[in-house]
Design an enzyme around this catalytic site. Structure first.
Site, short mmCIF file in Angstrom:
data_model
loop_
_atom_site.label_atom_id
_atom_site.label_comp_id
_atom_site.label_asym_id
_atom_site.label_seq_id
_atom_site.Cartn_x
_atom_site.Cartn_y
_atom_site.Cartn_z
N CYS A 15 -14.94 41.72 51.73
CA CYS A 15 -13.87 41.29 51.22
C CYS A 15 -12.76 42.47 50.82
CB CYS A 15 -13.84 40.45 49.95
SG CYS A 15 -12.26 40.01 49.13
N GLY A 16 -11.67 42.95 51.29
CA GLY A 16 -10.76 43.86 51.00
C GLY A 16 -10.40 43.92 49.65
#
Length: 119
Positions: A15-16
């Site tokens: 997840c960024g």
């Protein structure tokens, strides 16, 4: 004597937003405890407490993107918090991320800048 800050991030490296939050914590000079919550999810009681301390409902703490959310019918507004918690414990990928826990409180850091309130 330096004060040691204890920070825990419930992290998903895919997840960024989670990666950005981790970078912000490290930029503050602290190496947090990193918990890959998909592999090592919190207990049901721990998750419930974390959600409550963040001032959220179970629904607000649930990731509503992806096929699993739809397949399990979790968009049904009549589902109770207990039912949603059960789903998140059975399928930790449904826990929204990243949760960050410090002595200043608990936040679901979406957007990642919310972590600054805890540093």
């Amino acid at each position: 004597m330096a004060i040691t800050r204890l920070i825990t991030i419930y992290h998903n490296n895919a997840c960024g937003t989670s990666r950005k939050t981790l970078e912000a914590i490290r930029a503050s000079g602290v190496e947090p405890e990193i918990i890959d919550y998909v592999k090592n999810p919190p207990s049901r009681a721990g998750l419930k407490a974390m959600i409550a301390k963040a001032g959220l409902t179970a629904r607000a703490a649930m990731r509503d993107k992806g096929d699993l959310y739809e397949e399990l019918g979790l968009a049904d507004a009549s589902l109770s918090d207990d039912t949603l918690l059960d789903a998140m414990i059975a399928h930790p990928i449904l826990i929204n991320r990243p949760f960050v826990v410090t002595d200043k409180g608990v936040r679901l850091c979406r957007p990642s800048e919310l972590v600054l309130e805890l540093l």
